[in-house]
Design an enzyme around this catalytic site. Sequence first.
Site, mmCIF file in Angstrom:
data_model
loop_
_atom_site.group_PDB
_atom_site.id
_atom_site.type_symbol
_atom_site.label_atom_id
_atom_site.label_comp_id
_atom_site.label_asym_id
_atom_site.label_seq_id
_atom_site.Cartn_x
_atom_site.Cartn_y
_atom_site.Cartn_z
ATOM 1 N N TYR A 125 -13.049 -1.947 12.477
ATOM 2 C CA TYR A 125 -13.495 -0.739 11.778
ATOM 3 C C TYR A 125 -14.956 -0.404 12.030
ATOM 4 C CZ TYR A 125 -9.071 -0.752 9.304
ATOM 5 O OH TYR A 125 -7.738 -0.683 9.018
ATOM 6 N N ASN A 156 -8.158 -6.092 14.263
ATOM 7 C CA ASN A 156 -8.416 -4.996 13.331
ATOM 8 C C ASN A 156 -9.905 -4.714 13.395
ATOM 9 O OD1 ASN A 156 -5.760 -5.343 12.655
ATOM 10 N ND2 ASN A 156 -6.117 -5.890 10.524
ATOM 11 N N ASN A 200 -1.983 -10.787 8.402
ATOM 12 C CA ASN A 200 -3.002 -9.764 8.514
ATOM 13 C C ASN A 200 -4.292 -10.261 7.884
ATOM 14 O OD1 ASN A 200 -3.827 -6.902 9.055
ATOM 15 N ND2 ASN A 200 -4.336 -7.049 6.873
ATOM 16 N N GLU A 201 -5.329 -10.407 8.704
ATOM 17 C CA GLU A 201 -6.686 -10.675 8.224
ATOM 18 C C GLU A 201 -6.813 -11.872 7.290
ATOM 19 O OE1 GLU A 201 -8.132 -6.991 6.643
ATOM 20 O OE2 GLU A 201 -8.275 -6.078 8.603
ATOM 21 N N GLN A 209 0.808 -1.221 0.000
ATOM 22 C CA GLN A 209 0.000 0.000 0.000
ATOM 23 C C GLN A 209 0.842 1.273 0.000
ATOM 24 O OE1 GLN A 209 -2.685 -1.690 3.338
ATOM 25 N NE2 GLN A 209 -4.077 -0.451 2.121
ATOM 26 N N HIS A 231 0.971 -9.336 4.650
ATOM 27 C CA HIS A 231 -0.168 -8.442 4.461
ATOM 28 C C HIS A 231 -0.583 -8.539 2.982
ATOM 29 C CE1 HIS A 231 -2.313 -4.866 6.442
ATOM 30 N NE2 HIS A 231 -2.884 -5.000 5.267
ATOM 31 N N TRP A 247 -4.966 3.059 11.816
ATOM 32 C CA TRP A 247 -4.798 2.848 10.386
ATOM 33 C C TRP A 247 -5.241 4.122 9.703
ATOM 34 C CZ3 TRP A 247 -2.398 -0.777 7.572
ATOM 35 C CH2 TRP A 247 -2.518 -0.646 6.172
ATOM 36 N N GLU A 254 -5.688 1.886 -1.343
ATOM 37 C CA GLU A 254 -6.728 1.160 -0.622
ATOM 38 C C GLU A 254 -7.206 -0.027 -1.479
ATOM 39 O OE1 GLU A 254 -7.560 0.806 2.326
ATOM 40 O OE2 GLU A 254 -9.583 0.032 2.266
ATOM 41 N N TRP A 255 -6.267 -0.842 -1.877
ATOM 42 C CA TRP A 255 -6.532 -2.099 -2.583
ATOM 43 C C TRP A 255 -7.467 -1.904 -3.775
ATOM 44 C CZ3 TRP A 255 -2.711 -4.938 -0.972
ATOM 45 C CH2 TRP A 255 -2.271 -4.856 0.342
ATOM 46 N N GLU A 310 -5.342 -2.386 14.007
ATOM 47 C CA GLU A 310 -5.851 -1.401 13.041
ATOM 48 C C GLU A 310 -7.178 -0.846 13.537
ATOM 49 O OE1 GLU A 310 -6.297 -2.763 8.967
ATOM 50 O OE2 GLU A 310 -4.300 -3.664 8.984
ATOM 51 N N ARG A 331 3.683 -0.201 13.131
ATOM 52 C CA ARG A 331 3.413 -1.519 12.549
ATOM 53 C C ARG A 331 3.523 -1.424 11.034
ATOM 54 N NH1 ARG A 331 -2.213 -4.086 11.080
ATOM 55 N NH2 ARG A 331 -1.416 -6.082 10.352
#
Length: 482
Positions: free
Chosen positions: A315, A313, A170-171, A21, A124, A433, A440-441, A383, A78
């Site tokens: 949100y 993480n 990650n995730e 990213q 990630h 984050w 953003e992907w 995050e 991180r």
Amino acid sequence: MTVPVSLPAGFEWGFATAAYQIEGAVDEGGRGKSIWDKFCHLQPTRTKGANGDVACDHYHRYEEDFDLLSTYGAQAYRFSIAWSRIIPLGGRNDPVNESGIAFYNRLIDSLLARGITPWITLYHWDLPQELHDRYGGWLNVTESQLDFERYAMVCYERFGDRVKNWITFNEPWIVSIFGYATGGNAPGRSSTNEQCTEGNTATEPWIVGKALIMSHARAVALYNKLFRPSHHGRIGISLNGDYYEPWDSHDERDKAAAERRMEFHIGWFANPIFLAQDYPPCMREQLGERLPKFSPSDFALLREAEVDFYGMNYYTSQFSRHREQPALETDFIGNVDELQENCEGISVGEKSGVHWLRSSPDLFRKHLTRVYNLYGKPIYITENGCPCPGEDRMRCKEAVNDTYRVNYFKDHLDAVAKAICFDGTVVKGYFAWSLLDNLEWSDGYEVRFGVTYVDYDTLKRTPKKSAMLLKQILNERIQVDV
Ligand code: PNW
């Protein structure tokens, strides 16, 4: 009545990023390609025309970025390592790239010189493309875990003298589901998405999930056996997952649907990883033979792979409503509807700058406490953050006035303090984050999560209001031992 609550002494905090990213420099320093390089260059575009070729050019500008971290008062940072910078072809018999090692050594040493603690994420989302081509990447449970183990070993050996905080994955939920069920993320496989030519949504995500769990377990077991005794570090994994409330709080079936949704999100990984147990019973029931089994030797490895913390993480949250009809083979959320309003039309929170995220700090508190009670490990929030409404269309001058983000951070840190003080939940740190606006992907560069505005034409960085706020809140709130 308002009660003053505070965060405990020793509470660690800082900002988070991920290699693809922010780094750019995809063809420099001997880096190999990852599945995201390929995915971002597919035609027609699956990433709004965006790619990580340059991104924030952090590869060349890391000193400037670490100056920002210092200014913002961060104690910890991180970031993730791009596997294909360290081992360009990825495999356990493939050569190590010294130039990639040197790059991450520069990052680590520069952080330490500033008194900032490095936290490294090994994975990630950027699998070396070669491993995908060679044997199907994460679809090959046996091969992928051995290659990941060797990659982890190289990282511990080369960085572990100075790096004491490790996150394996990650995730994994996003890796499995977005990569192999919806096809929205690399490698973009799906049997339900018209843009995808390959994949099987009914089977592949569950195979990939097992590959990630076992790869994690191998990497942790290796750390525990060979590195922990001399390096004295900590290791864990970062899981995403929203909190779910029943859509109709009076309907038992919706209550079960909310719990089931969270099991499909979190229990899928947390049961084997934190409890060395099989997948949640509701997943076995719905997915049957499509959910891979753990053998006795798999369980033995899971037991050896005791972690130190739960990386969370978080949100947003949602409502969950039961469905009357039986689950489709392609369902991966426990046969429920997910909604942002409940049966009374009450929103789960204030809208942000991206459709899937509404600010729900009260449910964050419930989520922290549920996760702590179920899995029993200290939590680090690895995050938490948001884009402001309309931020995608703002220029720098407007974007730096990020009041929505300021309130989001305040409210979410308040929730953390309450979970600690009133619910007895152990939370030891917090990473916002993200340090920078970044790729953003699949949403490209439009969705901005940074506390620092990045002008993608000039790559100039400008701190937003929220950047300095964390220092203020966290310094005020952390209890000082006298
Ligand atoms: C995380 N969702 O991904 C990732 O770890 C970051 O790399 C990313 O930039 C950040 O969150 C913001 O999106 C997620 O749709 C992506 O629920 C999507 C979702 C959750 C997490």
